[in-house]
Design a protein around this motif. Structure first.
Motif, PDB file in Angstrom:
ATOM      1  N   TRP A   1      -2.448  17.643  10.146  1.00  0.00           N
ATOM      2  CA  TRP A   1      -1.204  18.305  10.546  1.00  0.00           C
ATOM      3  C   TRP A   1      -1.672  19.314  11.757  1.00  0.00           C
ATOM      4  O   TRP A   1      -0.906  18.997  13.186  1.00  0.00           O
ATOM      5  N   ILE A   2      -2.662  19.893  11.684  1.00  0.00           N
ATOM      6  CA  ILE A   2      -3.125  20.613  12.913  1.00  0.00           C
ATOM      7  C   ILE A   2      -3.681  19.963  13.999  1.00  0.00           C
ATOM      8  O   ILE A   2      -3.348  20.066  15.233  1.00  0.00           O
ATOM      9  N   VAL A   3      -4.382  18.634  13.767  1.00  0.00           N
ATOM     10  CA  VAL A   3      -4.994  17.845  14.914  1.00  0.00           C
ATOM     11  C   VAL A   3      -3.375  17.293  15.496  1.00  0.00           C
ATOM     12  O   VAL A   3      -3.325  17.368  16.891  1.00  0.00           O
TER      13      VAL A   3
ATOM     14  N   LEU B   1       2.468  10.339  15.204  1.00  0.00           N
ATOM     15  CA  LEU B   1       1.519  10.907  14.200  1.00  0.00           C
ATOM     16  C   LEU B   1       2.104  11.925  13.344  1.00  0.00           C
ATOM     17  O   LEU B   1       1.878  11.802  12.132  1.00  0.00           O
ATOM     18  N   LEU B   2       2.831  12.866  13.812  1.00  0.00           N
ATOM     19  CA  LEU B   2       3.559  13.860  13.018  1.00  0.00           C
ATOM     20  C   LEU B   2       4.626  13.133  12.082  1.00  0.00           C
ATOM     21  O   LEU B   2       5.000  13.746  11.081  1.00  0.00           O
ATOM     22  N   THR B   3       5.120  12.139  12.384  1.00  0.00           N
ATOM     23  CA  THR B   3       6.195  11.566  11.494  1.00  0.00           C
ATOM     24  C   THR B   3       5.434  10.308  10.805  1.00  0.00           C
ATOM     25  O   THR B   3       6.070   9.679  10.041  1.00  0.00           O
ATOM     26  N   LYS B   4       4.037  10.266  10.729  1.00  0.00           N
ATOM     27  CA  LYS B   4       3.174   9.288  10.103  1.00  0.00           C
ATOM     28  C   LYS B   4       3.350   7.838  10.463  1.00  0.00           C
ATOM     29  O   LYS B   4       3.397   7.154   9.387  1.00  0.00           O
ATOM     30  N   LYS B   5       3.647   7.474  11.588  1.00  0.00           N
ATOM     31  CA  LYS B   5       3.812   6.340  12.128  1.00  0.00           C
ATOM     32  C   LYS B   5       2.667   5.454  12.502  1.00  0.00           C
ATOM     33  O   LYS B   5       1.883   6.202  13.603  1.00  0.00           O
ATOM     34  N   LYS B   6       2.336   4.565  12.128  1.00  0.00           N
ATOM     35  CA  LYS B   6       1.113   3.780  12.450  1.00  0.00           C
ATOM     36  C   LYS B   6       1.126   3.416  14.028  1.00  0.00           C
ATOM     37  O   LYS B   6       0.015   3.003  14.685  1.00  0.00           O
ATOM     38  N   ILE B   7       2.328   2.993  14.528  1.00  0.00           N
ATOM     39  CA  ILE B   7       2.537   2.667  16.097  1.00  0.00           C
ATOM     40  C   ILE B   7       1.860   3.817  16.946  1.00  0.00           C
ATOM     41  O   ILE B   7       1.839   3.579  18.129  1.00  0.00           O
ATOM     42  N   ALA B   8       1.671   4.966  16.428  1.00  0.00           N
ATOM     43  CA  ALA B   8       0.980   6.064  17.116  1.00  0.00           C
ATOM     44  C   ALA B   8      -0.410   5.573  17.862  1.00  0.00           C
ATOM     45  O   ALA B   8      -0.682   5.740  18.911  1.00  0.00           O
ATOM     46  N   ILE B   9      -0.878   4.626  17.025  1.00  0.00           N
ATOM     47  CA  ILE B   9      -2.297   3.988  17.571  1.00  0.00           C
ATOM     48  C   ILE B   9      -1.988   3.364  18.851  1.00  0.00           C
ATOM     49  O   ILE B   9      -2.719   3.647  19.778  1.00  0.00           O
ATOM     50  N   LEU B  10      -1.137   2.667  19.031  1.00  0.00           N
ATOM     51  CA  LEU B  10      -0.844   1.888  20.316  1.00  0.00           C
ATOM     52  C   LEU B  10      -0.347   2.946  21.347  1.00  0.00           C
ATOM     53  O   LEU B  10      -1.029   2.754  22.499  1.00  0.00           O
TER      54      LEU B  10
ATOM     55  N   GLY C   1      -6.407   4.111   8.443  1.00  0.00           N
ATOM     56  CA  GLY C   1      -7.333   3.534   7.374  1.00  0.00           C
ATOM     57  C   GLY C   1      -7.385   4.348   6.169  1.00  0.00           C
ATOM     58  O   GLY C   1      -7.649   3.676   5.176  1.00  0.00           O
ATOM     59  N   LYS C   2      -7.186   5.714   6.211  1.00  0.00           N
ATOM     60  CA  LYS C   2      -7.017   6.389   5.076  1.00  0.00           C
ATOM     61  C   LYS C   2      -5.495   6.264   4.382  1.00  0.00           C
ATOM     62  O   LYS C   2      -5.354   6.935   3.614  1.00  0.00           O
ATOM     63  N   LYS C   3      -4.715   5.693   5.070  1.00  0.00           N
ATOM     64  CA  LYS C   3      -3.520   5.307   4.553  1.00  0.00           C
ATOM     65  C   LYS C   3      -2.650   6.623   4.768  1.00  0.00           C
ATOM     66  O   LYS C   3      -1.614   7.045   3.846  1.00  0.00           O
ATOM     67  N   TRP C   4      -2.950   7.520   5.764  1.00  0.00           N
ATOM     68  CA  TRP C   4      -2.103   8.732   6.060  1.00  0.00           C
ATOM     69  C   TRP C   4      -0.794   8.247   6.713  1.00  0.00           C
ATOM     70  O   TRP C   4       0.245   9.165   6.943  1.00  0.00           O
ATOM     71  N   ILE C   5      -0.947   7.224   7.388  1.00  0.00           N
ATOM     72  CA  ILE C   5       0.274   6.814   8.485  1.00  0.00           C
ATOM     73  C   ILE C   5       0.379   5.292   7.978  1.00  0.00           C
ATOM     74  O   ILE C   5      -0.408   4.581   7.747  1.00  0.00           O
ATOM     75  N   LYS C   6       1.776   4.874   8.316  1.00  0.00           N
ATOM     76  CA  LYS C   6       2.016   3.393   7.789  1.00  0.00           C
ATOM     77  C   LYS C   6       3.140   2.888   9.083  1.00  0.00           C
ATOM     78  O   LYS C   6       3.757   3.584   9.310  1.00  0.00           O
TER      79      LYS C   6
ATOM     80  N   SER D   1       0.831  -1.373  -0.065  1.00  0.00           N
ATOM     81  CA  SER D   1      -0.030   0.044  -0.001  1.00  0.00           C
ATOM     82  C   SER D   1       0.834   1.432  -0.008  1.00  0.00           C
ATOM     83  O   SER D   1       1.731   1.267   0.644  1.00  0.00           O
ATOM     84  N   THR D   2       0.350   2.392  -0.636  1.00  0.00           N
ATOM     85  CA  THR D   2       1.088   3.422  -0.764  1.00  0.00           C
ATOM     86  C   THR D   2       0.509   4.423   0.267  1.00  0.00           C
ATOM     87  O   THR D   2      -0.565   4.645   0.372  1.00  0.00           O
ATOM     88  N   LEU D   3       1.227   5.227   0.631  1.00  0.00           N
ATOM     89  CA  LEU D   3       1.108   6.181   1.761  1.00  0.00           C
ATOM     90  C   LEU D   3       0.497   7.371   1.014  1.00  0.00           C
ATOM     91  O   LEU D   3       1.077   7.904  -0.161  1.00  0.00           O
ATOM     92  N   LYS D   4      -0.550   7.936   1.608  1.00  0.00           N
ATOM     93  CA  LYS D   4      -1.229   9.014   0.913  1.00  0.00           C
ATOM     94  C   LYS D   4      -1.076  10.474   1.558  1.00  0.00           C
ATOM     95  O   LYS D   4      -0.613  10.316   2.977  1.00  0.00           O
ATOM     96  N   ASN D   5      -0.966  11.444   0.974  1.00  0.00           N
ATOM     97  CA  ASN D   5      -0.853  12.526   1.709  1.00  0.00           C
ATOM     98  C   ASN D   5      -1.823  13.138   2.571  1.00  0.00           C
ATOM     99  O   ASN D   5      -2.910  13.120   1.922  1.00  0.00           O
ATOM    100  N   PRO D   6      -1.730  13.470   3.999  1.00  0.00           N
ATOM    101  CA  PRO D   6      -2.780  13.692   4.936  1.00  0.00           C
ATOM    102  C   PRO D   6      -3.108  15.089   4.360  1.00  0.00           C
ATOM    103  O   PRO D   6      -2.386  15.868   4.047  1.00  0.00           O
ATOM    104  N   PRO D   7      -4.460  15.605   4.797  1.00  0.00           N
ATOM    105  CA  PRO D   7      -4.860  16.951   4.613  1.00  0.00           C
ATOM    106  C   PRO D   7      -4.045  17.865   5.652  1.00  0.00           C
ATOM    107  O   PRO D   7      -3.540  17.457   6.497  1.00  0.00           O
ATOM    108  N   LYS D   8      -4.393  19.028   5.423  1.00  0.00           N
ATOM    109  CA  LYS D   8      -3.758  19.826   6.306  1.00  0.00           C
ATOM    110  C   LYS D   8      -4.352  19.758   7.809  1.00  0.00           C
ATOM    111  O   LYS D   8      -3.617  20.080   8.817  1.00  0.00           O
ATOM    112  N   SER D   9      -5.578  19.374   7.913  1.00  0.00           N
ATOM    113  CA  SER D   9      -6.161  19.178   9.181  1.00  0.00           C
ATOM    114  C   SER D   9      -5.712  18.128  10.059  1.00  0.00           C
ATOM    115  O   SER D   9      -5.516  18.108  11.092  1.00  0.00           O
TER     116      SER D   9
END
Length: 143
Positions: A12-14, A76-85, A138-143, A2-10
């Motif tokens: 980064w704000i969150v 999350l800022l580095t787009k790492k999925k382990i943020a969920i944990l 789920g939206k592939k903003w992070i991996k 799966s390819t990582l998608k660019n997240p929206p500006k929101s």
């Protein structure tokens, strides 16, 4: 693959607001454990007495909650999925700590219903960050 998608500006704000929020939690942890004179000056004697009588495990939970929240936001800022944990750990420790604070202390008798405002806000933000990070994965903003 799966390819990582660019997240929206929101996104980064969150993530940035979440990081700042959790850093404020770290500051509150510091005050509550290392700057007791500042804490004593900012609350009523009754509230201070309640805070002073909290068990040591409560302080440990507080530390785990805020530091895992900070790490979760950094991940999350580095787009790492382990943020969920890390957000899950933060949420679980926040839930236990805030329920203990509201149910096992007499803070409601001392401060009234307003005493629920901050614990419920902390819990709501913890829930939001956990589910937001799951949604980002789920939206592939992070991996």
């Amino acid at each position: 693959m799966s390819t990582l998608k660019n997240p929206p500006k929101s996104f980064w704000i969150v993530a940035i607001i979440g990081l700042l929020w959790n850093l404020m939690g770290v500051y509150q942890f510091y005050i509550g454990n290392y700057d007791l004179e500042s804490l004593r000056a900012s609350v009523s004697p009754e509230e201070y007495s309640i805070m002073e009588s909290l068990p040591m495990w409560y302080s440990a939970l507080f530390a785990i909650a805020v530091f895992s929240g900070v790490i979760g936001c950094a991940l999350l800022l580095t787009k790492k999925k382990i943020a969920i944990l890390f957000f899950m750990v933060s949420l679980l420790t926040v839930l236990i700590a805030e329920l203990y604070w509201l149910i096992s202390t007499n803070i409601m008798e001392v401060s009234g219903a307003i005493a629920t405002a901050m614990p419920l806000t902390v819990l709501a933000i913890s829930i939001f960050l956990y589910f937001y990070s799951k949604g980002a994965a789920g939206k592939k903003w992070i991996k």
